[in-house]
Motif scaffolding. Sequence first.
Motif, mmCIF file in Angstrom:
data_model
loop_
_atom_site.group_PDB
_atom_site.id
_atom_site.type_symbol
_atom_site.label_atom_id
_atom_site.label_comp_id
_atom_site.label_asym_id
_atom_site.label_seq_id
_atom_site.Cartn_x
_atom_site.Cartn_y
_atom_site.Cartn_z
ATOM 1 N N ARG A 18 -2.258 31.994 9.292
ATOM 2 C CA ARG A 18 -0.966 32.645 9.545
ATOM 3 C C ARG A 18 0.015 32.361 8.402
ATOM 4 O O ARG A 18 0.719 33.255 7.955
ATOM 5 C CB ARG A 18 -0.389 32.170 10.877
ATOM 6 C CG ARG A 18 0.909 32.839 11.231
ATOM 7 C CD ARG A 18 1.491 32.303 12.532
ATOM 8 N NE ARG A 18 2.586 33.123 12.937
ATOM 9 C CZ ARG A 18 2.502 34.236 13.660
ATOM 10 N NH1 ARG A 18 1.317 34.627 14.089
ATOM 11 N NH2 ARG A 18 3.553 34.937 13.966
ATOM 12 N N LYS A 19 0.051 31.122 7.911
ATOM 13 C CA LYS A 19 0.944 30.772 6.808
ATOM 14 C C LYS A 19 0.601 31.554 5.550
ATOM 15 O O LYS A 19 1.496 31.972 4.818
ATOM 16 C CB LYS A 19 0.880 29.274 6.532
ATOM 17 C CG LYS A 19 1.573 28.444 7.577
ATOM 18 C CD LYS A 19 1.460 26.970 7.258
ATOM 19 C CE LYS A 19 2.051 26.140 8.375
ATOM 20 N NZ LYS A 19 1.897 24.716 8.134
ATOM 21 N N ILE A 20 -0.682 31.738 5.287
ATOM 22 C CA ILE A 20 -1.114 32.496 4.105
ATOM 23 C C ILE A 20 -0.660 33.942 4.219
ATOM 24 O O ILE A 20 -0.105 34.505 3.276
ATOM 25 C CB ILE A 20 -2.644 32.410 3.928
ATOM 26 C CG1 ILE A 20 -3.045 30.987 3.530
ATOM 27 C CG2 ILE A 20 -3.133 33.418 2.883
ATOM 28 C CD1 ILE A 20 -4.530 30.722 3.604
ATOM 29 N N ILE A 21 -0.862 34.559 5.377
ATOM 30 C CA ILE A 21 -0.458 35.950 5.593
ATOM 31 C C ILE A 21 1.061 36.075 5.485
ATOM 32 O O ILE A 21 1.576 36.986 4.840
ATOM 33 C CB ILE A 21 -0.949 36.471 6.964
ATOM 34 C CG1 ILE A 21 -2.478 36.485 7.001
ATOM 35 C CG2 ILE A 21 -0.374 37.847 7.262
ATOM 36 C CD1 ILE A 21 -3.133 37.367 5.950
ATOM 37 N N GLU A 22 1.801 35.154 6.084
ATOM 38 C CA GLU A 22 3.265 35.193 6.000
ATOM 39 C C GLU A 22 3.734 35.057 4.557
ATOM 40 O O GLU A 22 4.668 35.732 4.135
ATOM 41 C CB GLU A 22 3.881 34.105 6.875
ATOM 42 C CG GLU A 22 3.794 34.421 8.346
ATOM 43 C CD GLU A 22 4.347 33.315 9.228
ATOM 44 O OE1 GLU A 22 4.510 32.171 8.737
ATOM 45 O OE2 GLU A 22 4.612 33.588 10.401
ATOM 46 N N SER A 23 3.071 34.208 3.789
ATOM 47 C CA SER A 23 3.423 34.022 2.382
ATOM 48 C C SER A 23 3.216 35.312 1.588
ATOM 49 O O SER A 23 4.044 35.676 0.749
ATOM 50 C CB SER A 23 2.572 32.892 1.792
ATOM 51 O OG SER A 23 2.806 32.769 0.423
ATOM 52 N N ILE A 24 2.125 36.013 1.856
ATOM 53 C CA ILE A 24 1.845 37.291 1.179
ATOM 54 C C ILE A 24 2.905 38.321 1.532
ATOM 55 O O ILE A 24 3.430 39.019 0.671
ATOM 56 C CB ILE A 24 0.440 37.799 1.536
ATOM 57 C CG1 ILE A 24 -0.614 36.874 0.915
ATOM 58 C CG2 ILE A 24 0.237 39.250 1.084
ATOM 59 C CD1 ILE A 24 -2.019 37.114 1.432
ATOM 60 N N ILE A 25 3.259 38.411 2.810
ATOM 61 C CA ILE A 25 4.266 39.374 3.252
ATOM 62 C C ILE A 25 5.629 39.039 2.652
ATOM 63 O O ILE A 25 6.358 39.916 2.194
ATOM 64 C CB ILE A 25 4.322 39.441 4.789
ATOM 65 C CG1 ILE A 25 3.040 40.111 5.310
ATOM 66 C CG2 ILE A 25 5.560 40.199 5.264
ATOM 67 C CD1 ILE A 25 2.864 40.038 6.799
ATOM 68 N N GLU A 26 5.984 37.755 2.610
ATOM 69 C CA GLU A 26 7.265 37.356 2.037
ATOM 70 C C GLU A 26 7.336 37.681 0.547
ATOM 71 O O GLU A 26 8.371 38.130 0.054
ATOM 72 C CB GLU A 26 7.516 35.871 2.278
ATOM 73 C CG GLU A 26 7.851 35.580 3.720
ATOM 74 C CD GLU A 26 7.870 34.096 4.049
ATOM 75 O OE1 GLU A 26 7.406 33.284 3.222
ATOM 76 O OE2 GLU A 26 8.338 33.759 5.140
#
Length: 87
Positions: A18-26
């Motif tokens: 989830r943190k990786i996906i959130e980082s990509i979106i941010e």
Amino acid sequence: GIYTLSLHDALPISGNFRKIIESIIEAKERSELCLGCGVCLAQCKNNAIELDEKARILTDKCSHCSACHNRCPVVRYRKRKLVLKKI
């Protein structure tokens, strides 16, 4: 906006994923919505940011410390929700 990510059962939805996906979106949001304010420039100790109309990260210099990210007004005041669901 709302981002929806649909996953197959083979992919676990763990905290790290989830943190990786959130980082990509941010990162995507920062690049699209950059105001060109330059706040990030003062935060980067590696001089890994160039500013024309928008900030551009020089990936070969970036140490991924998140100093620029933590001060970015786009990141600080964005309104979005990430929805992870299995299909």
